[in-house]
Design a protein around this motif. Structure first.
Motif, mmCIF file in Angstrom:
data_model
loop_
_atom_site.group_PDB
_atom_site.id
_atom_site.type_symbol
_atom_site.label_atom_id
_atom_site.label_comp_id
_atom_site.label_asym_id
_atom_site.label_seq_id
_atom_site.Cartn_x
_atom_site.Cartn_y
_atom_site.Cartn_z
ATOM 1 N N PRO A 1 0.808 -1.234 0.000
ATOM 2 C CA PRO A 1 0.000 0.000 0.000
ATOM 3 C C PRO A 1 0.836 1.278 0.000
ATOM 4 N N LEU A 2 2.048 1.214 0.559
ATOM 5 C CA LEU A 2 2.889 2.411 0.547
ATOM 6 C C LEU A 2 3.272 2.804 -0.867
ATOM 7 N N GLY A 3 3.403 1.809 -1.741
ATOM 8 C CA GLY A 3 3.844 2.071 -3.107
ATOM 9 C C GLY A 3 2.912 3.003 -3.862
ATOM 10 N N PHE A 4 1.641 3.026 -3.481
ATOM 11 C CA PHE A 4 0.705 3.940 -4.149
ATOM 12 C C PHE A 4 -0.018 4.842 -3.144
ATOM 13 N N ALA A 5 0.536 4.986 -1.951
ATOM 14 C CA ALA A 5 -0.038 5.916 -0.974
ATOM 15 C C ALA A 5 0.039 7.339 -1.508
ATOM 16 N N SER A 6 -0.925 8.152 -1.159
ATOM 17 C CA SER A 6 -0.959 9.524 -1.667
ATOM 18 C C SER A 6 0.135 10.367 -1.022
ATOM 19 N N THR A 7 0.532 11.393 -1.733
ATOM 20 C CA THR A 7 1.497 12.349 -1.182
ATOM 21 C C THR A 7 0.959 12.968 0.096
ATOM 22 N N GLU A 8 -0.338 13.254 0.113
ATOM 23 C CA GLU A 8 -0.948 13.882 1.285
ATOM 24 C C GLU A 8 -0.831 12.983 2.509
ATOM 25 N N ALA A 9 -1.072 11.688 2.336
ATOM 26 C CA ALA A 9 -0.997 10.759 3.469
ATOM 27 C C ALA A 9 0.430 10.648 3.985
ATOM 28 N N LYS A 10 1.382 10.556 3.077
ATOM 29 C CA LYS A 10 2.781 10.442 3.505
ATOM 30 C C LYS A 10 3.230 11.702 4.230
ATOM 31 N N ASN A 11 2.851 12.854 3.697
ATOM 32 C CA ASN A 11 3.247 14.108 4.342
ATOM 33 C C ASN A 11 2.565 14.295 5.696
ATOM 34 N N LYS A 12 1.313 13.846 5.801
ATOM 35 C CA LYS A 12 0.614 13.913 7.087
ATOM 36 C C LYS A 12 1.349 13.073 8.123
ATOM 37 N N ALA A 13 1.780 11.884 7.709
ATOM 38 C CA ALA A 13 2.523 11.014 8.622
ATOM 39 C C ALA A 13 3.837 11.653 9.037
ATOM 40 N N LEU A 14 4.554 12.234 8.078
ATOM 41 C CA LEU A 14 5.850 12.833 8.373
ATOM 42 C C LEU A 14 5.720 14.007 9.341
ATOM 43 N N ASN A 15 4.762 14.864 9.106
ATOM 44 C CA ASN A 15 4.585 16.008 10.008
ATOM 45 C C ASN A 15 4.139 15.557 11.394
ATOM 46 N N ALA A 16 3.339 14.497 11.452
ATOM 47 C CA ALA A 16 2.938 13.952 12.753
ATOM 48 C C ALA A 16 4.138 13.341 13.472
ATOM 49 N N MET A 17 5.049 12.741 12.726
ATOM 50 C CA MET A 17 6.278 12.216 13.323
ATOM 51 C C MET A 17 7.102 13.333 13.942
ATOM 52 N N ALA A 18 7.251 14.424 13.210
ATOM 53 C CA ALA A 18 8.010 15.563 13.721
ATOM 54 C C ALA A 18 7.368 16.110 14.992
ATOM 55 N N ASP A 19 6.032 16.220 15.004
ATOM 56 C CA ASP A 19 5.327 16.690 16.196
ATOM 57 C C ASP A 19 5.579 15.759 17.379
ATOM 58 N N ALA A 20 5.531 14.450 17.106
ATOM 59 C CA ALA A 20 5.705 13.466 18.178
ATOM 60 C C ALA A 20 7.118 13.516 18.757
ATOM 61 N N ILE A 21 8.105 13.722 17.892
ATOM 62 C CA ILE A 21 9.495 13.809 18.368
ATOM 63 C C ILE A 21 9.670 15.015 19.292
ATOM 64 N N LEU A 22 9.115 16.151 18.908
ATOM 65 C CA LEU A 22 9.224 17.341 19.761
ATOM 66 C C LEU A 22 8.469 17.142 21.073
ATOM 67 N N ALA A 23 7.295 16.509 20.997
ATOM 68 C CA ALA A 23 6.508 16.274 22.206
ATOM 69 C C ALA A 23 7.190 15.276 23.141
ATOM 70 N N SER A 24 8.009 14.388 22.567
ATOM 71 C CA SER A 24 8.680 13.346 23.355
ATOM 72 C C SER A 24 10.133 13.705 23.663
ATOM 73 N N LYS A 25 10.488 14.961 23.509
ATOM 74 C CA LYS A 25 11.897 15.365 23.656
ATOM 75 C C LYS A 25 12.483 14.914 24.990
ATOM 76 N N GLU A 26 11.776 15.137 26.077
ATOM 77 C CA GLU A 26 12.318 14.790 27.392
ATOM 78 C C GLU A 26 12.524 13.287 27.526
ATOM 79 N N HIS A 27 11.589 12.509 27.009
ATOM 80 C CA HIS A 27 11.727 11.052 27.071
ATOM 81 C C HIS A 27 12.901 10.582 26.222
ATOM 82 N N ILE A 28 13.046 11.146 25.028
ATOM 83 C CA ILE A 28 14.158 10.767 24.157
ATOM 84 C C ILE A 28 15.493 11.098 24.819
ATOM 85 N N LEU A 29 15.580 12.280 25.419
ATOM 86 C CA LEU A 29 16.822 12.672 26.094
ATOM 87 C C LEU A 29 17.115 11.756 27.283
ATOM 88 N N ALA A 30 16.087 11.359 27.999
ATOM 89 C CA ALA A 30 16.284 10.470 29.147
ATOM 90 C C ALA A 30 16.802 9.104 28.690
#
Length: 427
Positions: free
Chosen positions: A28-57
């Motif tokens: 399914p990734l092979g034909f996933a829409s650009t919008e879906a992939k970009n939504k996932a990527l931006n959500a990943m970036a948000d999650a990394i910033l939100a989890s900064k303290e846990h990642i550092l720990a």
């Protein structure tokens, strides 16, 4: 280091299951829409910033495991995360989201005399296996790049960065779920046993389409020797800078200190400095002095020792050594011809730079040297996918097939041909 609690027979079963899940996610990734992939990527970036303290720990725990060992300072630097590096990690993912989607791009198109219309179109590679060592940020870079290019990815990190990588990986999975994409599209091998690497190199029963090694000489050698699937080779970063007699000395000083000392443990750090023999009286001493002042140890050739007898003599081994530390080899060469000969003899074909104002010297350097990246009047530390505008990179490929230089989203695709007809038959 973390202990392994899974034995090899169980690891084979575990790894093959990971491979099956990745292969299923790749479809399914092979034909996933650009919008879906970009939504996932931006959500990943948000999650990394939100989890900064846990990642550092978690990163602090990884660093504690290697404290007091004989690990090089450059290794510790690659392993270390901080606020800025986590912020840069999130920004890198957003930059990948902002890139043009390569999947489905028409690379070339032409018409045949018989009326057939032919197109060459970018398509995902499928499932990519990434084996890396101490840099936990590779988890984010590789996961994001593979997703943007429509590929599933299996990540195998080094045991030294396992806790950090797991914390980052959890954020990537959170992003996949937010966009309703398969959560097995990005998997992190959950064990540190080296048998997992062997299983990946065997291809996981045909699941893996390409392997990307990101680490030291021993890892890359093992991958190249044992892999039964194609490999994007990333060899030593044995980078050179040649300073010509026509070079502006102040520019040369700035570039060389940056190329060596900005971050000594990255593959784009310069390891050998070559100085034009015609510039011994004007360029050599200032360059040696500025390196020494920056805290760099110098391994000097016999000619350099005549000018600076207090330096440590270079051995034959030094010219083939990727120090990844505050150490540099320095030699005097017979102009651009001598520089080319030295580089051709010792280079790993990663990155080389020339500092010169003479256009004929620059032209020869660019024409006759066949490394993946060549720079003029710029630091070798620009050998980086992010600096090339690719958002990030999986690594610098030093081979000559398919991908070469920074491996970004375009390099993580192949292509197929689409042929449109109107009823033609072949006579």
């Amino acid at each position: 280091m973390l202990e392994t609690v899974v034995h090899s027979p169980d690891i084979d079963a575990l790894m093959n299951d990971i491979g099956r899940k990745a292969k299923a996610a790749a479809r399914p990734l092979g034909f996933a829409s650009t919008e879906a992939k970009n939504k996932a990527l931006n959500a990943m970036a948000d999650a990394i910033l939100a989890s900064k303290e846990h990642i550092l720990a978690e990163n602090a725990k990884d660093l504690k495991d290697v404290a007091g060992t004989d690990m090089l300072a450059s290794f510790i630097d690659r392993l270390t995360l901080n606020d800025q590096r986590i912020t840069e990690m999130a920004e890198g993912i957003r930059a990948i989201a902002a890139l043009k989607d390569p999947v489905g791009e028409v690379i070339a198109a032409w018409d045949r005399p018989n009326g057939l219309k032919i197109e060459r179109v970018r398509t995902p590679l499928g499932v990519i296996g990434v084996i890396f060592e101490s840099r936990p940020n590779v988890t984010a870079d590789a996961g994001a790049l593979c997703l943007k290019a429509g590929n599933a990815v299996i990540l195998r990190c080094g045991s030294d960065s396992r806790r950090s990588s797991q914390a980052i990986h959890a954020c990537l999975v959170e992003g996949l779920k937010a966009a309703d994409l398969p959560e097995h599209a990005i998997q992190l091998v959950p064990v540190s046993d080296r048998a997992a690497v062997g299983a990946m190199l065997r291809g996981l029963e045909g699941a893996i389409d390409v392997i990307v090694p990101r680490g030291g000489k021993s890892l890359v050698a093992r991958v190249q020797n044992e892999a039964r699937v194609p490999v994007f080779a990333h060899l030593d970063g044995l980078c050179h800078i040649y300073v010509d007699k026509s070079a502006d000395i102040e520019m040369a000083k700035r570039i060389i200190v940056n190329a060596k000392m900005r971050r000594t443990g990255i593959c784009g750090a310069v390891e050998t400095l070559l100085v034009d023999g015609a510039a011994i009286g004007t360029h050599l001493t200032p360059l040696l002095e500025v390196l020494a002042e920056a805290g760099c140890e110098i391994r000097a050739s016999a000619t350099v020792l005549k000018v600076a007898p207090g330096m440590k003599p270079a051995t034959e081994e030094d010219w083939s050594t990727e120090y990844l530390d505050a150490v540099i080899s320095v030699a005097v060469v017979d102009g651009i011809s001598g520089a080319i000969a030295h580089i051709q003899n010792y280079s790993s074909n990663h990155t080389e730079a020339v500092i010169a104002d003479d256009p004929a010297v620059v032209e020869r350097f660019f024409t006759e040297i066949d490394s993946a990246i060549l720079l003029h009047n710029a630091s070798t530390q620009f050998a980086d996918g992010g600096e090339f505008g690719m958002g990030a990179e999986i690594g610098i490929a030093t081979g000559k097939m398919h991908a070469r230089g920074p491996v970004g989203v375009e390099q993580l695709t192949s292509f197929k041909y689409r042929v449109r007809g109107t009823g033609q038959t072949r006579p």
